[in-house]
Design a protein around this motif. Structure first.
Motif, short mmCIF file in Angstrom:
data_model
loop_
_atom_site.label_atom_id
_atom_site.label_comp_id
_atom_site.label_asym_id
_atom_site.label_seq_id
_atom_site.Cartn_x
_atom_site.Cartn_y
_atom_site.Cartn_z
N GLY A 24 0.79 -1.23 0.00
CA GLY A 24 0.00 0.00 0.00
C GLY A 24 0.82 1.27 0.00
O GLY A 24 0.31 2.34 0.33
N LYS A 25 2.08 1.17 -0.39
CA LYS A 25 2.97 2.34 -0.37
C LYS A 25 2.41 3.52 -1.17
O LYS A 25 2.36 4.64 -0.68
CB LYS A 25 4.36 1.98 -0.93
N THR A 26 2.00 3.25 -2.40
CA THR A 26 1.54 4.33 -3.27
C THR A 26 0.31 5.02 -2.70
O THR A 26 0.25 6.26 -2.61
CB THR A 26 1.25 3.80 -4.69
N THR A 27 -0.66 4.24 -2.29
CA THR A 27 -1.90 4.81 -1.75
C THR A 27 -1.62 5.63 -0.50
O THR A 27 -2.05 6.78 -0.38
CB THR A 27 -2.92 3.70 -1.45
N VAL A 28 -0.90 5.05 0.44
CA VAL A 28 -0.63 5.74 1.70
C VAL A 28 0.25 6.96 1.48
O VAL A 28 -0.02 8.03 2.02
CB VAL A 28 -0.03 4.77 2.74
N ALA A 29 1.30 6.82 0.67
CA ALA A 29 2.21 7.95 0.44
C ALA A 29 1.50 9.11 -0.24
O ALA A 29 1.69 10.27 0.15
CB ALA A 29 3.41 7.51 -0.40
N HIS A 30 0.69 8.80 -1.22
CA HIS A 30 -0.04 9.87 -1.93
C HIS A 30 -0.98 10.60 -0.97
O HIS A 30 -1.02 11.83 -0.92
CB HIS A 30 -0.81 9.28 -3.11
N LEU A 31 -1.75 9.84 -0.19
CA LEU A 31 -2.67 10.45 0.76
C LEU A 31 -1.92 11.20 1.88
O LEU A 31 -2.36 12.26 2.32
CB LEU A 31 -3.59 9.40 1.37
N LEU A 32 -0.79 10.65 2.32
CA LEU A 32 -0.01 11.31 3.37
C LEU A 32 0.56 12.63 2.85
O LEU A 32 0.50 13.65 3.56
CB LEU A 32 1.12 10.38 3.85
N ALA A 33 1.08 12.63 1.64
CA ALA A 33 1.61 13.86 1.06
C ALA A 33 0.50 14.91 0.95
O ALA A 33 0.71 16.08 1.27
CB ALA A 33 2.22 13.58 -0.31
N GLU A 34 -0.67 14.47 0.53
CA GLU A 34 -1.82 15.37 0.43
C GLU A 34 -2.18 15.91 1.81
O GLU A 34 -2.40 17.11 1.98
CB GLU A 34 -2.99 14.58 -0.16
N ARG A 35 -2.25 15.03 2.78
CA ARG A 35 -2.62 15.41 4.15
C ARG A 35 -1.64 16.40 4.75
O ARG A 35 -2.02 17.33 5.46
CB ARG A 35 -2.68 14.13 5.00
N LEU A 36 -0.33 16.22 4.44
CA LEU A 36 0.71 17.08 5.02
C LEU A 36 1.06 18.27 4.13
O LEU A 36 1.86 19.12 4.52
CB LEU A 36 1.98 16.26 5.29
N GLY A 37 0.50 18.30 2.92
CA GLY A 37 0.81 19.40 2.00
C GLY A 37 2.23 19.36 1.48
O GLY A 37 2.86 20.40 1.29
N LEU A 38 2.74 18.16 1.25
CA LEU A 38 4.12 17.98 0.77
C LEU A 38 4.13 17.44 -0.65
O LEU A 38 3.20 16.73 -1.06
CB LEU A 38 4.86 17.00 1.68
N PRO A 39 5.19 17.73 -1.42
CA PRO A 39 5.33 17.13 -2.75
C PRO A 39 5.40 15.60 -2.63
O PRO A 39 5.86 15.07 -1.61
CB PRO A 39 6.65 17.68 -3.28
N TYR A 40 4.98 14.93 -3.70
CA TYR A 40 4.92 13.46 -3.72
C TYR A 40 5.64 12.94 -4.96
O TYR A 40 5.55 13.54 -6.04
CB TYR A 40 3.46 13.02 -3.74
N ALA A 41 6.32 11.83 -4.80
CA ALA A 41 6.94 11.14 -5.94
C ALA A 41 6.74 9.63 -5.79
O ALA A 41 6.83 9.09 -4.68
CB ALA A 41 8.42 11.46 -6.05
N GLU A 42 6.48 8.99 -6.91
CA GLU A 42 6.29 7.54 -6.96
C GLU A 42 7.59 6.91 -7.47
O GLU A 42 8.05 7.21 -8.57
CB GLU A 42 5.13 7.21 -7.91
N ALA A 43 8.18 6.03 -6.66
CA ALA A 43 9.46 5.42 -7.00
C ALA A 43 9.42 4.66 -8.32
O ALA A 43 10.42 4.61 -9.04
CB ALA A 43 9.93 4.50 -5.88
N ASP A 44 8.28 4.06 -8.65
CA ASP A 44 8.19 3.31 -9.90
C ASP A 44 8.50 4.19 -11.10
O ASP A 44 9.02 3.71 -12.11
CB ASP A 44 6.80 2.68 -10.07
N ASP A 45 8.22 5.48 -11.00
CA ASP A 45 8.48 6.41 -12.10
C ASP A 45 9.97 6.64 -12.32
O ASP A 45 10.36 7.20 -13.35
CB ASP A 45 7.78 7.74 -11.85
N PHE A 46 10.81 6.24 -11.37
CA PHE A 46 12.25 6.45 -11.47
C PHE A 46 12.98 5.23 -12.03
O PHE A 46 14.17 5.30 -12.28
CB PHE A 46 12.82 6.79 -10.08
#
Length: 184
Positions: A19-41
């Motif tokens: 659940g990394k992607t789901t949690v990280a995306h929502l956490l970044a949104e919740r904290l107002g921080l930029p988000y990056a998905e490792a798969d894109d790298f």
């Protein structure tokens, strides 16, 4: 370990399907921080290898990890903070990430193997096949005492209720909450 989330660099880590992607995306949104998905790298060769059911080796992962470390470093230099996903299965992989940002905080999403295997089996549209899960668990090294971070169990709560991604984000945010203040 509590942490002030403002301008923090957070790596949401764990095996595929946790659940990394789901949690990280929502956490970044919740904290107002930029988000990056490792798969894109990942370079195309890594994706082709995993799609074929071949686990990546350390040589395959090294340029990918360095690229993620670069992203962390850039966010740290800019003072923006950020949330990135990355399996970060081995201590030395996390060392590579910390080379870009020594203060990175690791949020290790953990769950029982059966739960994660069921999630992977139900997942569609992703290059990582469920057949590689065992190889990920085989190399997984839990966070060590010298690493900044915490483990978050993504499995059911003690009453057997399945936790939603939003509940997991609130649990993560609570661990990131400043001692005397509130998050954005």
């Amino acid at each position: 370990m509590a942490l002030n989330a403002e301008n923090q660099l957070i790596v949401v880590m764990g095996v595929a399907g946790v659940g990394k992607t789901t949690v990280a995306h929502l956490l970044a949104e919740r904290l107002g921080l930029p988000y990056a998905e490792a798969d894109d790298f990942h370079p195309a060769a890594n994706i082709a290898k995993m799609t074929a059911g071949i686990p990546l080796d350390d040589a395959d992962r090294e340029p990918w990890l360095r690229a993620l470390a670069g992203w962390l470093h850039e966010r740290g230099q800019a003072g923006t903070g950020g949330v990135v996903t990355c399996s970060a299965l081995k201590h030395r992989y996390r060392d590579t990430l910390r080379a870009g940002c020594p203060d990175a905080y690791f949020l290790h999403l953990d769950g029982g193997r059966r739960l994660i295997a069921d999630r992977l089996a139900a997942r569609t549209g992703h290059f990582m096949p469920a057949s590689l899960l065992d190889s990920q668990y085989a190399v997984l090294e839990p966070l060590q005492a010298d690493e900044r971070g915490t483990v978050l169990d993504v499995g059911p709560d003690p009453d057997g209720k399945i936790r939603t991604p939003h509940e997991l984000v609130e649990m993560a945010a609570a661990r990131l909450r400043p001692v005397n203040g509130d998050l954005a």
